[in-house]
Design a protein around this motif. Sequence first.
Motif, mmCIF file in Angstrom:
data_model
loop_
_atom_site.group_PDB
_atom_site.id
_atom_site.type_symbol
_atom_site.label_atom_id
_atom_site.label_comp_id
_atom_site.label_asym_id
_atom_site.label_seq_id
_atom_site.Cartn_x
_atom_site.Cartn_y
_atom_site.Cartn_z
ATOM 1 N N ARG A 183 0.807 -1.224 0.000
ATOM 2 C CA ARG A 183 0.000 0.000 0.000
ATOM 3 C C ARG A 183 0.842 1.277 0.000
ATOM 4 N N LEU A 184 2.152 1.152 0.124
ATOM 5 C CA LEU A 184 2.990 2.336 0.280
ATOM 6 C C LEU A 184 2.829 3.311 -0.879
ATOM 7 N N ASP A 185 2.705 2.816 -2.083
ATOM 8 C CA ASP A 185 2.540 3.718 -3.222
ATOM 9 C C ASP A 185 1.224 4.493 -3.141
ATOM 10 N N GLN A 186 0.162 3.831 -2.629
ATOM 11 C CA GLN A 186 -1.133 4.512 -2.497
ATOM 12 C C GLN A 186 -1.078 5.598 -1.423
ATOM 13 N N TRP A 187 -0.237 5.382 -0.414
ATOM 14 C CA TRP A 187 -0.179 6.306 0.723
ATOM 15 C C TRP A 187 0.749 7.490 0.500
ATOM 16 N N ARG A 188 1.434 7.482 -0.608
ATOM 17 C CA ARG A 188 2.500 8.465 -0.826
ATOM 18 C C ARG A 188 1.979 9.896 -0.741
ATOM 19 N N GLU A 189 0.760 10.132 -1.215
ATOM 20 C CA GLU A 189 0.217 11.498 -1.247
ATOM 21 C C GLU A 189 -0.734 11.789 -0.089
ATOM 22 N N LEU A 190 -0.877 10.856 0.817
ATOM 23 C CA LEU A 190 -1.778 11.073 1.952
ATOM 24 C C LEU A 190 -1.265 12.199 2.841
ATOM 25 N N LYS A 191 -2.191 12.972 3.358
ATOM 26 C CA LYS A 191 -1.852 13.992 4.345
ATOM 27 C C LYS A 191 -2.474 13.583 5.675
ATOM 28 N N LEU A 192 -1.659 13.032 6.550
ATOM 29 C CA LEU A 192 -2.179 12.536 7.822
ATOM 30 C C LEU A 192 -2.581 13.696 8.728
ATOM 31 N N SER A 193 -3.757 13.590 9.319
ATOM 32 C CA SER A 193 -4.218 14.621 10.251
ATOM 33 C C SER A 193 -3.474 14.505 11.575
ATOM 34 N N ALA A 194 -3.496 15.595 12.343
ATOM 35 C CA ALA A 194 -2.904 15.559 13.688
ATOM 36 C C ALA A 194 -3.614 14.528 14.546
ATOM 37 N N ALA A 195 -4.927 14.403 14.399
ATOM 38 C CA ALA A 195 -5.691 13.432 15.192
ATOM 39 C C ALA A 195 -5.191 12.019 14.933
ATOM 40 N N PHE A 196 -4.943 11.682 13.670
ATOM 41 C CA PHE A 196 -4.452 10.337 13.355
ATOM 42 C C PHE A 196 -3.061 10.127 13.949
ATOM 43 N N GLN A 197 -2.195 11.105 13.832
ATOM 44 C CA GLN A 197 -0.839 10.972 14.366
ATOM 45 C C GLN A 197 -0.861 10.764 15.878
ATOM 46 N N VAL A 198 -1.702 11.525 16.581
ATOM 47 C CA VAL A 198 -1.764 11.434 18.041
ATOM 48 C C VAL A 198 -2.293 10.065 18.463
ATOM 49 N N LEU A 199 -3.410 9.637 17.887
ATOM 50 C CA LEU A 199 -4.026 8.377 18.304
ATOM 51 C C LEU A 199 -3.159 7.180 17.925
ATOM 52 N N THR A 200 -2.543 7.228 16.761
ATOM 53 C CA THR A 200 -1.688 6.111 16.353
ATOM 54 C C THR A 200 -0.447 6.043 17.232
ATOM 55 N N THR A 201 0.104 7.184 17.595
ATOM 56 C CA THR A 201 1.239 7.173 18.522
ATOM 57 C C THR A 201 0.844 6.507 19.834
ATOM 58 N N ALA A 202 -0.352 6.819 20.344
ATOM 59 C CA ALA A 202 -0.817 6.199 21.587
ATOM 60 C C ALA A 202 -0.937 4.684 21.425
ATOM 61 N N LEU A 203 -1.457 4.231 20.297
ATOM 62 C CA LEU A 203 -1.559 2.792 20.047
ATOM 63 C C LEU A 203 -0.186 2.137 19.982
ATOM 64 N N VAL A 204 0.767 2.833 19.386
ATOM 65 C CA VAL A 204 2.135 2.313 19.320
ATOM 66 C C VAL A 204 2.728 2.215 20.722
ATOM 67 N N ILE A 205 2.463 3.213 21.561
ATOM 68 C CA ILE A 205 2.968 3.183 22.936
ATOM 69 C C ILE A 205 2.402 1.987 23.681
ATOM 70 N N VAL A 206 1.094 1.771 23.597
ATOM 71 C CA VAL A 206 0.471 0.640 24.289
ATOM 72 C C VAL A 206 1.017 -0.681 23.748
ATOM 73 N N SER A 207 1.141 -0.772 22.438
ATOM 74 C CA SER A 207 1.678 -1.997 21.830
ATOM 75 C C SER A 207 3.101 -2.255 22.305
ATOM 76 N N ASP A 208 3.905 -1.214 22.387
ATOM 77 C CA ASP A 208 5.294 -1.341 22.846
ATOM 78 C C ASP A 208 5.339 -1.789 24.298
ATOM 79 N N TRP A 209 4.478 -1.206 25.145
ATOM 80 C CA TRP A 209 4.469 -1.593 26.558
ATOM 81 C C TRP A 209 4.139 -3.074 26.724
ATOM 82 N N ILE A 210 3.164 -3.531 25.984
ATOM 83 C CA ILE A 210 2.796 -4.953 26.078
ATOM 84 C C ILE A 210 3.915 -5.820 25.523
#
Length: 938
Positions: A183-210
Amino acid sequence: MWAKSTNAEGDWLPLWRHMDDATDVAGRLFDHWLASSVVRLLAAEFGGDAAAARCAVMFLAGAHDVGKATPAFAVQDTGLAQRMRELGLYMPTTKRDLPDRQLAHHTVTGHHLLIGWLVGKGWRKSSARAWGIVLGSHHGVPLDADSENTPANFPGLYGTGAWSEVQRELLERVAVRSGAAERLDQWRELKLSAAFQVLTTALVIVSDWIASNEDLLPFLSGELPEVSEDAERIERALGELRLPEPWRPSGGADSVAELFRTRFQLPDDAQPRPVQHAACELARSVSEPGLIIVEAPMGEGKTELAFGVSEIVAARWGLGGVLVALPTQATSDAMFDRVVDWLDAMGAEDQQVGGAVTLSHGKARFNRLFQGLVRQGRRPSQVGCDEERHRTSHAVVAHSWLSGRKKSQLANFMVATIDQLLFAGLKSRHLMLRHLGLAGKVVVLDEVHAYDVYMNSYLTKVLTWLGAYRVPVVALSATLPAERRHALLEAYQQGREYGPGGAGGQEPAAFPDEVDGDPGYPLLSWSDGNRVGTKVVEPSGRRTEVSLHALGGSVDDDLDELTSLLRDSLSEGGCAVVVRNTVRRVLETARRLEREFPGEVTVAHSRFVTADRMRKDSELLDEFGAPDRAVRRPDRRVVVASQVIEQSLDVDFDLLVTDLAPVDLVLQRMGRLHRHQRGAEQSDRPAKLRSAHAYLAGVDLTQGPPVLEEAAARHIYGTYWLLRSAAVLRPHLGGGIVLPEDIATLVQRAYGHDQVEPEDWQEAVSEAWKKWREYSDERESKAREFQIAAPTKAGKAIIGWISANAGETDDGSQGQGQVRDGAPSLEVMLLQHDAAGNWFTPDWLPRGTGKLPVPREETPADDLAQVMASCSLRLPLAFSNAEAEKELWQATPEAWEQSPLIYQLPVLLVDQHGWGRITDRQVRYTPETGLEVYDNAD
């Protein structure tokens, strides 16, 4: 490559294994733990494709530690680093040989390695940065700036040659395993919102802790474990952790009446009040989640309304829980019981309630119901188990892993003081976790009128982010100024424009005139997509006519008049409440009334130790609460209280005397007057008190402008708002106020911009307004110092999002001080000593906890420390100074610093009669009157 260094058994965790674990944990969390509303929010970034969002989250979780594949990190473990050198990955032999290593923390290197890898695949750097920042933020703080610590500038820290190959191979492996590679080619032009960045970072933190929990995911043995797939590894770990699944309500019964009957144990013929019915129907009809503001009288059932609306909107849009935020710890404790009862009623219908509940404030560990749920949550067989033989006495438990400062907000159901919500607007570490906790819940704001300029600044900022996350919000108030109503709706709508799928930068929707005026009462106001609406609701028919009088006497000395009034009014019995604006006035009043009514005066204010405060709150509800609880209502009693009694406590009195306060708070206090029907035509009340009477004190209205009680005017409410309140109440003296009919008119007049005061007050009012405006602007400016920015247009990385942050937040006074106005007052632990110098817990505490010997040369055992912590007490602001704090800490044994329960509490020592001293001032504490401070002259 290693991720976790060698343990005592010689086992270690290869980086590939840790990255695989984090990838797979993220996938399971996405599938089974996230509320469907959050899944939909993340999917909106990819045109609604949830599978694409899942791939992106898994990819970023897996890639989170790629920055460890660098000499700057790997050199830290001597043995493992040597194995890597032997396999061709050169690095110096010691950390000293990499003097700039602090510039290349693995969050920084990971951020730049992912950006470089994506740019190498044809991505623009600006797009790649919004992905790389997730890696750069996974320790709780995004990079402060677009760091120059890049591989090109520090090749020795990042590694070259074979190092670059390994970094590339690790990222390629994660991309393939997560499905992102396709999917990387499809995502190349995506503009990620701040909301997505914040929530995904939180999910990464929880995943890392586990994934970092060695008890759940064991390290591997051997010098070079074989790279392999282990599909059952994550299943075993998450099966042992037993994270609760999201709440999945059915949406309630077909009719609002049936919903309320089954949830709140109402009689079969009971009908919801009109505002309850209208709010629930509104929740069923709006086209998307939004903000609903409910303005309705005290005692009208707004709490039950909020629960009903929450259940409906959660079912419609897949919210996985509820947060109820309240002004104080006492109101939060009372609400916690009601929330658990509501969830139990839902669970009785075999709905999937399940999951975790938490009570979040500094004294939560002393709440008996919450602690019982914590104990239940520690029994692994009961967490998330639906089998009948494992059913607990409640529908929810307090999950042991979802506890503590950083994770408690991730529980499905949360009852908290407002601070916990306001922290979502404060620049602080791990802020993303707070946002993830909010994004999947319905948020209920009780007593939304109760906050000052400073706190309202944070509240509007948080509402902006809740709008971006499409979180349904229910705001409750008996008395809300139109200007505040507009500000809340505007903040939510602003955020909505910048969330995933939002237009961003469009002109905001026009607000109907009713939002800014006095359309009627009760009132519903709401947002629905890009529209804002209002609706006046038919009154329920509950009506209280309150005769309003001036108490008389001077502003600072009205005790003769008060005593005379109560002597006459209570001659046949009855329960009166006297509300004073300062603790000093509470105690002075109580001392005088105790002489007139010995044994019949109760004191309630904020200067009681925790154990006594909780006992007194419970006693107030037992004696003056709703008829089904107050089964032992006294024949005659006078309660002298500060503002602690005016909000969210369901108490009912026959007579009210109140110091002048802003008009909405005076009306709140009136809401404690004749609150419940007691017998036919109030026949259970004494004959003299069957009609409601309220008396104004703390103001001399015979002069123009009126004379105000100085402490209330200067330090608590401000002269301007007291003068406005006096102006709108003055015409009603000798007559009456009708509740609820007059509430909206009085509030809108007092908080509006029209002249309401007589001409001869004008100069004083104008001067007071000028001072208030200066103070207000200063406090708003101060509040913004540590406040996060509002969401911005999509595509901009959240670099610097919490730069110059306030550090960690907590539930104590220091944490509250970050989002509440003014310096936090000093909190101490009150203990007693005898003539021989022995220390012990206060002798009036309940049996088994009072007069326990307290050691000074060693750290108290946890069970004793828990009792000691229940003796915590907030001192008056007069003692919030370095001299008092130093003196108290010098008296505190050093050995106590090792106790996690009391290490933050200096000791205040009193004798067996409650007398003690702080600096040069004498104090006395009794369980009946709390802490009293005496001037030297006393």
